[in-house]
Design a protein around this motif. Sequence first.
Motif, PDB file in Angstrom:
ATOM      1  N   TYR A 198       0.941  -1.197   0.013  1.00 20.21           N
ATOM      2  CA  TYR A 198      -0.165  -0.008   0.074  1.00 20.21           C
ATOM      3  C   TYR A 198       0.921   1.280   0.019  1.00 20.21           C
ATOM      4  CZ  TYR A 198      -3.316  -3.524   1.451  1.00 20.21           C
ATOM      5  OH  TYR A 198      -4.143  -4.771   1.888  1.00 20.21           O
ATOM      6  N   GLU A 199       0.443   2.243  -0.862  1.00 13.15           N
ATOM      7  CA  GLU A 199       1.132   3.624  -0.938  1.00 13.15           C
ATOM      8  C   GLU A 199      -0.009   4.571  -0.517  1.00 13.15           C
ATOM      9  OE1 GLU A 199       3.565   4.363  -4.427  1.00 13.15           O
ATOM     10  OE2 GLU A 199       5.084   2.520  -3.804  1.00 13.15           O
ATOM     11  N   ASP A 200       0.304   5.849  -0.502  1.00 13.13           N
ATOM     12  CA  ASP A 200      -0.633   6.973  -0.180  1.00 13.13           C
ATOM     13  C   ASP A 200      -1.803   6.937  -1.598  1.00 13.13           C
ATOM     14  OD1 ASP A 200       0.706   7.321   2.225  1.00 13.13           O
ATOM     15  OD2 ASP A 200       1.627   9.335   1.136  1.00 13.13           O
ATOM     16  N   ASP A 201      -1.556   6.719  -2.535  1.00 17.01           N
ATOM     17  CA  ASP A 201      -2.417   6.718  -3.885  1.00 17.01           C
ATOM     18  C   ASP A 201      -2.733   5.612  -4.485  1.00 17.01           C
ATOM     19  OD1 ASP A 201      -0.039   7.226  -4.636  1.00 17.01           O
ATOM     20  OD2 ASP A 201      -0.392   8.638  -6.115  1.00 17.01           O
ATOM     21  N   ARG A 202      -2.061   4.573  -3.841  1.00 14.91           N
ATOM     22  CA  ARG A 202      -2.202   3.422  -4.658  1.00 14.91           C
ATOM     23  C   ARG A 202      -1.941   1.961  -3.849  1.00 14.91           C
ATOM     24  NH1 ARG A 202       0.408   4.598  -9.776  1.00 14.91           N
ATOM     25  NH2 ARG A 202       0.032   6.731  -9.127  1.00 14.91           N
ATOM     26  N   ALA A 203      -2.614   0.994  -4.481  1.00 11.59           N
ATOM     27  CA  ALA A 203      -2.203  -0.515  -3.821  1.00 11.59           C
ATOM     28  C   ALA A 203      -1.835  -1.308  -4.729  1.00 11.59           C
ATOM     29  CB  ALA A 203      -3.234  -0.779  -3.127  1.00 11.59           C
ATOM     30  N   PHE A 204      -0.786  -2.222  -4.724  1.00 17.11           N
ATOM     31  CA  PHE A 204      -0.264  -3.172  -5.368  1.00 17.11           C
ATOM     32  C   PHE A 204      -0.709  -4.587  -5.160  1.00 17.11           C
ATOM     33  CE2 PHE A 204       2.483   0.562  -5.271  1.00 17.11           C
ATOM     34  CZ  PHE A 204       2.443   0.705  -6.694  1.00 17.11           C
ATOM     35  N   GLY A 205      -1.208  -5.423  -5.988  1.00 12.85           N
ATOM     36  CA  GLY A 205      -1.645  -6.832  -5.579  1.00 12.85           C
ATOM     37  C   GLY A 205      -1.463  -7.846  -6.826  1.00 12.85           C
ATOM     38  N   ARG A 206      -1.733  -8.748  -6.819  1.00 10.27           N
ATOM     39  CA  ARG A 206      -1.322  -9.990  -7.535  1.00 10.27           C
ATOM     40  C   ARG A 206      -2.520 -10.857  -7.934  1.00 10.27           C
ATOM     41  NH1 ARG A 206       4.629 -12.325  -6.633  1.00 10.27           N
ATOM     42  NH2 ARG A 206       5.993 -10.211  -6.466  1.00 10.27           N
ATOM     43  N   ILE A 207      -2.680 -11.611  -9.059  1.00 10.36           N
ATOM     44  CA  ILE A 207      -3.777 -12.300  -9.458  1.00 10.36           C
ATOM     45  C   ILE A 207      -3.446 -13.576  -8.781  1.00 10.36           C
ATOM     46  CG2 ILE A 207      -4.975 -13.426 -11.204  1.00 10.36           C
ATOM     47  CD1 ILE A 207      -4.456 -11.077 -12.931  1.00 10.36           C
TER      48      ILE A 207
ATOM     49  N   SER B 144      -5.066  -0.589 -12.818  1.00 15.41           N
ATOM     50  CA  SER B 144      -4.020  -0.400 -13.926  1.00 15.41           C
ATOM     51  C   SER B 144      -3.349  -1.769 -14.119  1.00 15.41           C
ATOM     52  CB  SER B 144      -3.009   0.453 -13.448  1.00 15.41           C
ATOM     53  OG  SER B 144      -1.967   0.520 -14.507  1.00 15.41           O
ATOM     54  N   LEU B 145      -3.425  -2.189 -15.545  1.00 12.46           N
ATOM     55  CA  LEU B 145      -2.739  -3.340 -16.027  1.00 12.46           C
ATOM     56  C   LEU B 145      -1.612  -2.960 -16.680  1.00 12.46           C
ATOM     57  CD1 LEU B 145      -5.914  -5.704 -16.700  1.00 12.46           C
ATOM     58  CD2 LEU B 145      -4.382  -5.785 -14.874  1.00 12.46           C
TER      59      LEU B 145
ATOM     60  N   PRO C   6      -0.613  -0.895 -19.869  1.00 13.04           N
ATOM     61  CA  PRO C   6      -1.045   0.390 -19.865  1.00 13.04           C
ATOM     62  C   PRO C   6      -2.458   0.425 -19.663  1.00 13.04           C
ATOM     63  CG  PRO C   6      -0.754  -0.150 -22.225  1.00 13.04           C
ATOM     64  CD  PRO C   6      -0.591  -1.357 -21.448  1.00 13.04           C
ATOM     65  N   ARG C   7      -3.360  -0.731 -19.777  1.00  7.38           N
ATOM     66  CA  ARG C   7      -4.670  -0.519 -19.944  1.00  7.38           C
ATOM     67  C   ARG C   7      -5.376   0.015 -18.433  1.00  7.38           C
ATOM     68  NH1 ARG C   7      -8.722  -3.493 -22.677  1.00  7.38           N
ATOM     69  NH2 ARG C   7      -6.935  -4.592 -23.657  1.00  7.38           N
ATOM     70  N   ARG C   8      -6.364   0.770 -18.397  1.00  6.92           N
ATOM     71  CA  ARG C   8      -6.962   0.953 -17.073  1.00  6.92           C
ATOM     72  C   ARG C   8      -8.474   0.591 -17.022  1.00  6.92           C
ATOM     73  NH1 ARG C   8      -5.652   5.712 -14.001  1.00  6.92           N
ATOM     74  NH2 ARG C   8      -3.218   5.890 -13.685  1.00  6.92           N
ATOM     75  N   ILE C   9      -8.800   0.008 -15.938  1.00  4.18           N
ATOM     76  CA  ILE C   9     -10.034  -0.781 -15.815  1.00  4.18           C
ATOM     77  C   ILE C   9     -10.934  -0.085 -14.893  1.00  4.18           C
ATOM     78  CG2 ILE C   9     -11.307  -3.113 -15.481  1.00  4.18           C
ATOM     79  CD1 ILE C   9      -9.072  -4.150 -16.501  1.00  4.18           C
ATOM     80  N   PRO C  10     -12.032   0.415 -14.987  1.00  2.57           N
ATOM     81  CA  PRO C  10     -12.662   1.219 -14.033  1.00  2.57           C
ATOM     82  C   PRO C  10     -13.173   0.181 -12.660  1.00  2.57           C
ATOM     83  CG  PRO C  10     -14.195   0.821 -15.618  1.00  2.57           C
ATOM     84  CD  PRO C  10     -12.840   0.481 -16.102  1.00  2.57           C
ATOM     85  N   LEU C  11     -13.437   0.664 -11.361  1.00  3.22           N
ATOM     86  CA  LEU C  11     -13.853  -0.136 -10.468  1.00  3.22           C
ATOM     87  C   LEU C  11     -15.232   0.230 -10.382  1.00  3.22           C
ATOM     88  CD1 LEU C  11     -13.379  -1.741  -8.016  1.00  3.22           C
ATOM     89  CD2 LEU C  11     -12.841   0.046  -6.533  1.00  3.22           C
ATOM     90  N   LEU C  12     -16.284  -0.762 -10.651  1.00  4.46           N
ATOM     91  CA  LEU C  12     -17.642  -0.662 -10.746  1.00  4.46           C
ATOM     92  C   LEU C  12     -18.309  -1.737  -9.810  1.00  4.46           C
ATOM     93  CD1 LEU C  12     -18.030  -0.628 -14.617  1.00  4.46           C
ATOM     94  CD2 LEU C  12     -17.960   1.466 -12.740  1.00  4.46           C
ATOM     95  N   LYS C  13     -19.379  -1.636  -9.586  1.00  3.83           N
ATOM     96  CA  LYS C  13     -20.008  -2.283  -8.645  1.00  3.83           C
ATOM     97  C   LYS C  13     -20.317  -3.721  -9.052  1.00  3.83           C
ATOM     98  CE  LYS C  13     -24.379  -2.530  -5.558  1.00  3.83           C
ATOM     99  NZ  LYS C  13     -25.497  -1.899  -5.240  1.00  3.83           N
TER     100      LYS C  13
ATOM    101  N   ASP D 286      -0.394 -14.831 -10.902  1.00  2.00           N
ATOM    102  CA  ASP D 286       0.694 -14.018 -10.206  1.00  2.00           C
ATOM    103  C   ASP D 286       0.918 -12.775 -10.971  1.00  2.00           C
ATOM    104  OD1 ASP D 286       2.549 -14.120  -7.849  1.00  2.00           O
ATOM    105  OD2 ASP D 286       4.141 -14.508  -9.185  1.00  2.00           O
ATOM    106  N   GLN D 287       0.118 -12.374 -11.899  1.00  2.00           N
ATOM    107  CA  GLN D 287       0.465 -10.998 -12.450  1.00  2.00           C
ATOM    108  C   GLN D 287       0.110  -9.870 -11.583  1.00  2.00           C
ATOM    109  OE1 GLN D 287      -1.859 -10.883 -16.109  1.00  2.00           O
ATOM    110  NE2 GLN D 287      -1.728  -8.470 -16.354  1.00  2.00           N
ATOM    111  N   HIS D 288       0.855  -9.074 -11.735  1.00  2.00           N
ATOM    112  CA  HIS D 288       0.673  -7.816 -10.815  1.00  2.00           C
ATOM    113  C   HIS D 288      -0.410  -6.805 -11.372  1.00  2.00           C
ATOM    114  CE1 HIS D 288       4.615  -7.810  -8.467  1.00  2.00           C
ATOM    115  NE2 HIS D 288       4.914  -8.574  -9.413  1.00  2.00           N
TER     116      HIS D 288
END
Length: 259
Positions: A164-173, A203-204, A206-213, A251-253
């Motif tokens: 976790y950072e101030d403006d983003r979080a990093f995870g994996r599949i 973010s993948l 360079p693709r950006r995907i919206p967080l939706l419900k 394991d993709q970021h």
Amino acid sequence: MSTLAFLTDFGVRDWYAAAMKGVARSIAPQAALVDISHHVHQGDIAAASFILSQCWLDFPAGTVFVTVVDPGVGSERAAVALKAEGRYFVGPDNGLFGWLGRKVTRCHRITNEDFFRDNVSHTFHGRDIFTPVGAHLASGQASLEQVGPEHGELVTAPWPKPEYEDDRAFGRILYIDHYGNAITNLQQTALEERYALSGTSVSLHPRRIPLLKTFSDAPAGTALAYFGSGGLLEIAVNGGNAAQQLDLRLDQHVELVLN
């Protein structure tokens, strides 16, 4: 009525899963037999561990989970039976159960051959050891103390931890289901404690995907991120297969970015 729930990498083309059920029926004929899955990729301990973690609390107390993804069958790896949150788990100690952590209240190494099938095979402990022990537990014909001595700390197959950072979080599949939806290690509760998630995207690069419900919030054929029923961030395509369309892999970021 007790329940025996099976999770294996045996598939359903061959007789292996059916043989286990036959043994269970011969010992505990009143038990309900439930298939969690037999389609775990061969030897994929991490996938089996994750699948079990996502559904075990949906079963009633007293359920016995017979989990057999066992590439080390016949080796010196321990066979164990344990209890957590009123439920029982039987299988190899190879990382399948380490995620239970402090929830485990009792754990015993399986050594008592009185509860084994006759003529134990070196290569089919699912049928000859784990299912018979599980069925004896489910039917009340055995207790954990009777199957063998106490067992020490379980082997773990740790999942990657988010960063976790101030403006983003990093995870994996962690897992890709049969719809092609990719499930990550980013937990909704942990993210909501740290961030205001309105307008967030994934973010993948360079693709950006919206967080939706939910799926229908995205146009048909387009990608979205959402929090799934297990409380984890997932990536999907509405009406499509995200793993194929987005070329996703285990394991993709992934990166959650605050807009």
